[in-house]
Design a protein around this motif. Structure first.
Motif, mmCIF file in Angstrom:
data_model
loop_
_atom_site.group_PDB
_atom_site.id
_atom_site.type_symbol
_atom_site.label_atom_id
_atom_site.label_comp_id
_atom_site.label_asym_id
_atom_site.label_seq_id
_atom_site.Cartn_x
_atom_site.Cartn_y
_atom_site.Cartn_z
ATOM 1 N N GLY A 163 0.672 -1.169 0.031
ATOM 2 C CA GLY A 163 0.003 0.058 0.032
ATOM 3 C C GLY A 163 0.779 1.119 -0.179
ATOM 4 N N ILE A 164 0.346 2.287 0.935
ATOM 5 C CA ILE A 164 0.959 3.561 0.481
ATOM 6 C C ILE A 164 1.470 4.093 2.144
ATOM 7 C CG2 ILE A 164 0.818 5.952 0.075
ATOM 8 C CD1 ILE A 164 -1.215 4.956 -2.255
ATOM 9 N N ALA A 165 2.616 4.482 2.417
ATOM 10 C CA ALA A 165 3.049 5.186 3.428
ATOM 11 C C ALA A 165 3.028 6.671 3.286
ATOM 12 C CB ALA A 165 4.194 4.616 3.982
ATOM 13 N N VAL A 166 2.889 7.398 4.331
ATOM 14 C CA VAL A 166 3.064 8.883 4.343
ATOM 15 C C VAL A 166 4.177 9.357 5.231
ATOM 16 C CG1 VAL A 166 1.973 11.191 4.623
ATOM 17 C CG2 VAL A 166 0.654 9.054 3.595
ATOM 18 N N LEU A 167 5.126 10.287 4.505
ATOM 19 C CA LEU A 167 6.061 10.777 5.279
ATOM 20 C C LEU A 167 5.772 12.349 5.501
ATOM 21 C CD1 LEU A 167 7.524 8.284 4.332
ATOM 22 C CD2 LEU A 167 9.656 9.621 3.957
ATOM 23 N N ASP A 168 6.466 12.952 6.548
ATOM 24 C CA ASP A 168 6.259 14.388 6.794
ATOM 25 C C ASP A 168 7.199 15.144 5.834
ATOM 26 O OD1 ASP A 168 7.626 16.729 8.535
ATOM 27 O OD2 ASP A 168 5.363 16.324 9.129
ATOM 28 N N HIS A 169 6.463 16.190 5.519
ATOM 29 C CA HIS A 169 7.386 17.044 4.545
ATOM 30 C C HIS A 169 8.814 17.623 4.897
ATOM 31 C CE1 HIS A 169 5.101 17.842 0.732
ATOM 32 N NE2 HIS A 169 4.174 18.274 1.187
ATOM 33 N N THR A 170 8.575 17.902 6.270
ATOM 34 C CA THR A 170 9.742 18.582 6.825
ATOM 35 C C THR A 170 10.637 17.911 7.506
ATOM 36 O OG1 THR A 170 8.181 20.583 7.211
ATOM 37 C CG2 THR A 170 10.506 20.701 8.528
ATOM 38 N N THR A 171 10.323 16.764 8.375
ATOM 39 C CA THR A 171 11.078 16.225 9.291
ATOM 40 C C THR A 171 11.662 14.572 8.453
ATOM 41 O OG1 THR A 171 9.116 14.748 10.469
ATOM 42 C CG2 THR A 171 9.996 17.019 11.308
ATOM 43 N N PHE A 172 10.824 14.317 7.505
ATOM 44 C CA PHE A 172 10.708 12.924 7.031
ATOM 45 C C PHE A 172 10.452 11.644 7.748
ATOM 46 C CE2 PHE A 172 13.713 15.851 5.008
ATOM 47 C CZ PHE A 172 13.501 16.291 3.731
ATOM 48 N N GLU A 173 9.721 12.253 8.928
ATOM 49 C CA GLU A 173 9.327 10.910 9.975
ATOM 50 C C GLU A 173 8.355 10.245 9.093
ATOM 51 O OE1 GLU A 173 10.432 10.132 12.694
ATOM 52 O OE2 GLU A 173 12.304 11.592 12.538
ATOM 53 N N VAL A 174 8.322 8.931 9.129
ATOM 54 C CA VAL A 174 7.242 8.078 8.903
ATOM 55 C C VAL A 174 5.852 8.549 9.615
ATOM 56 C CG1 VAL A 174 6.297 5.952 8.190
ATOM 57 C CG2 VAL A 174 8.772 6.323 8.051
ATOM 58 N N ARG A 175 4.855 8.974 9.024
ATOM 59 C CA ARG A 175 3.626 9.304 9.800
ATOM 60 C C ARG A 175 3.017 7.986 9.922
ATOM 61 N NH1 ARG A 175 1.176 14.352 6.435
ATOM 62 N NH2 ARG A 175 2.872 16.150 7.016
ATOM 63 N N GLY A 176 2.741 7.399 9.087
ATOM 64 C CA GLY A 176 1.865 5.812 9.113
ATOM 65 C C GLY A 176 1.431 5.461 7.830
ATOM 66 N N GLN A 177 0.579 4.717 8.000
ATOM 67 C CA GLN A 177 -0.050 3.891 6.673
ATOM 68 C C GLN A 177 -1.191 5.063 6.224
ATOM 69 O OE1 GLN A 177 -2.920 -0.019 6.452
ATOM 70 N NE2 GLN A 177 -0.535 -0.524 6.775
ATOM 71 N N TRP A 178 -1.351 5.065 4.915
ATOM 72 C CA TRP A 178 -2.366 5.950 4.167
ATOM 73 C C TRP A 178 -3.558 5.342 4.348
ATOM 74 C CZ3 TRP A 178 -5.502 5.549 -0.200
ATOM 75 C CH2 TRP A 178 -6.216 6.959 -0.524
ATOM 76 N N GLU A 179 -3.923 4.378 4.136
ATOM 77 C CA GLU A 179 -5.131 3.659 3.819
ATOM 78 C C GLU A 179 -6.002 3.720 5.087
ATOM 79 O OE1 GLU A 179 -2.357 1.942 0.710
ATOM 80 O OE2 GLU A 179 -2.363 2.164 3.065
ATOM 81 N N ALA A 180 -7.309 4.098 5.177
ATOM 82 C CA ALA A 180 -8.131 3.970 6.329
ATOM 83 C C ALA A 180 -8.885 2.437 6.098
ATOM 84 C CB ALA A 180 -8.920 5.117 6.398
ATOM 85 N N ASP A 181 -9.290 2.146 4.750
ATOM 86 C CA ASP A 181 -10.136 1.017 4.613
ATOM 87 C C ASP A 181 -9.836 0.800 3.106
ATOM 88 O OD1 ASP A 181 -11.859 -1.095 4.148
ATOM 89 O OD2 ASP A 181 -13.797 0.145 4.528
ATOM 90 N N ARG A 182 -9.058 -0.723 3.090
ATOM 91 C CA ARG A 182 -8.430 -1.049 1.692
ATOM 92 C C ARG A 182 -9.248 -1.994 1.349
ATOM 93 N NH1 ARG A 182 -3.449 -2.071 1.384
ATOM 94 N NH2 ARG A 182 -2.903 -1.531 3.522
#
Length: 468
Positions: A163-182
């Motif tokens: 699936g898709i992961a999301v990173l923060d624009h500034t810190t590049f920390e991994v925010r989490g998984q994008w999907e709420a319901d796949r």
């Protein structure tokens, strides 16, 4: 008083981007198939007025081995100007570079010395797994609200779902998984979107154990690779609709939506039909309240003497086109299609997306042809046009020749080498540039995959304002 202005490489509309200055550098993912040396980002001079034109002028080794660099992208792009989640003061400064085999992600800064990118951060595979439950990061897109990265495998155990992961624009920390319901989506590959219409689209290849050791004939003939396209509610992060192209159409890979945000269509490439080894291009479009996907281009396999084919193809006595990448010009007029098996880059006029018209082609390499570059007519080439990148103004197309290490070895068992070629484009001509062909030892024994162009290119920007 300090005055803040957006990055000058950000453009509100595709037509504005098409008028941007020409790129002067290209960044190339270079990987070591043996995993004995580190992978690297190679920097190539693309300025015709420069003494170094068409040569490798910069090189950054990464700190580990075994990454197998594949697709990479920018931290920020024109989508930062979108009014729904504006980030106008971020810069197109960092390359986000995933290792497809290692699941490690690197952040490289190009601002101070564009010819020598500098690694400023590593995201270890453990972080991607623990925070997003993903592995095998594949494709990077800069969204208006973060950095999106598709992944082929799950973090726990490494198989599916991807699936898709999301990173923060500034810190590049991994925010989490994008999907709420796949829903029932399991296989993953590419993704892109229609930002102004809250639609995200994803395609399918296979889980890591289906691809990492090469194409598995039993899976292909059993029609187990991906053959569906998924449409998501971008705001809600939920799967809204799935369209099955038919299980004979194996591996729905690259997605290329129209750049103009007023349009709601796009193209997807299918690697192979198990019924006749052809490849195909399909068009998705909205019809009333749902999406439909129709085939608009067929590219047949070419007959060949079994004696000159690799073992995987000998039973078929034919060379499949193996369409492994496509790219759409920023003005949405031309679609470029790489036929990695037959060694051909095709251009189609898609002004009418339902009725593409072929508008030129060039040959390089190929499983049977081994067509040489015009600059080196006595050197038969292995590999074929694979990753395609189009300049913002649409006048230059760059192609590299490696698909994926294990798959290279199956279809080109004597080796693929490494090369980058450039095609010059006008309305009436589609020709290889004889001055531009970095290859062989210039890439220090590495194979080369994706290209990114300084300041942006046709497959790294999204726009929220229509062309005038």
């Amino acid at each position: 008083m300090t005055r803040w202005t957006p990055d000058p490489t950000f453009y509100p509309s595709p037509s504005d981007a098409a008028g941007a200055p020409a790129e002067k550098l290209a960044y190339i993912a270079a990987f070591d198939r043996t995993a004995e040396r580190p992978d690297a980002i190679a920097v190539v001079d693309t300025d015709p007025a420069s003494a170094g034109y068409g040569t490798v002028v910069g090189w950054t080794d990464l700190p580990h081995t075994g990454d197998e660099l594949h697709h990479f992208g920018w931290n920020a792009c024109s989508s930062a100007l979108c009014p729904t989640a504006p980030h106008p003061h971020v810069e197109r400064r960092y390359l986000i570079v995933p290792g497809l085999r290692s699941s490690r992600i690197y952040v490289l800064d190009i601002k101070d010395d564009p010819r020598n990118p500098r690694v400023v951060k590593e995201i270890p595979p453990e972080e991607l797994a623990s925070k997003a439950d993903y592995s095998r990061p594949h494709t990077v897109h800069c969204g208006p609200d973060g950095i999106y990265i598709s992944a082929l495998g799950a973090g726990q155990g490494g198989d599916g779902p991807g699936g898709i992961a999301v990173l923060d624009h500034t810190t590049f920390e991994v925010r989490g998984q994008w999907e709420a319901d796949r829903g029932d989506q399991t296989l993953a590959y590419d993704f892109w979107w229609h930002l102004t219409q809250d639609v995200l689209v994803t395609s399918e290849w296979g889980t890591p154990n289906m691809i990492e050791d090469g194409l598995v004939p039993e899976l292909l003939l059993g029609r187990k690779y991906g053959h569906r396209i998924h449409f998501w509610d971008l705001a809600k992060r939920t799967l809204a609709q799935t369209v099955d192209l038919g299980d004979q159409y194996q591996m729905t890979l690259e997605l290329r939506p129209a750049h103009d945000p007023a349009k709601t269509y796009g193209f997807v490439g299918v690697v192979v039909s198990v019924e006749d080894l052809s490849a195909s291009i399909w068009l998705w479009h909205r019809d009333g309240g749902e999406f439909k996907v129709v085939k608009v281009i067929d590219i047949p396999a070419e007959p060949a003497d079994a004696a000159v084919l690799p073992p995987a193809l000998q039973p078929f006595s034919a060379v499949p086109p193996l369409v492994s990448d496509i790219d759409l010009s920023v003005d949405d007029k031309y679609l470029y299609v790489s036929c990695w098996g037959t060694g051909e880059l095709k251009r189609y006029d898609v002004s009418d997306p339902f009725h593409p018209v072929e508008a030129g082609s060039v040959h390089l390499g190929g499983i049977v042809r081994r067509t040489p570059h015009p600059s080196f007519p006595d050197e038969p080439l292995a590999g074929g046009p694979q990753m395609v990148e189009v300049s913002r103004d649409g006048k230059r197309v760059y192609v590299t020749n490696s698909l994926y290490g294990a798959w290279d070895d199956q279809f080109y068992p004597n080796g693929v080498g490494a090369w980058l070629a450039k095609v010059d484009v006008t309305e009436d001509a589609f020709t290889l540039d004889p001055r531009f062909f970095p290859h062989g030892d210039e890439f220090r024994g590495r194979r080369v995959h994706q290209t990114r162009l300084q300041g942006g290119d046709a497959s790294s920007d999204s726009y929220c304002f229509p062309s005038q």
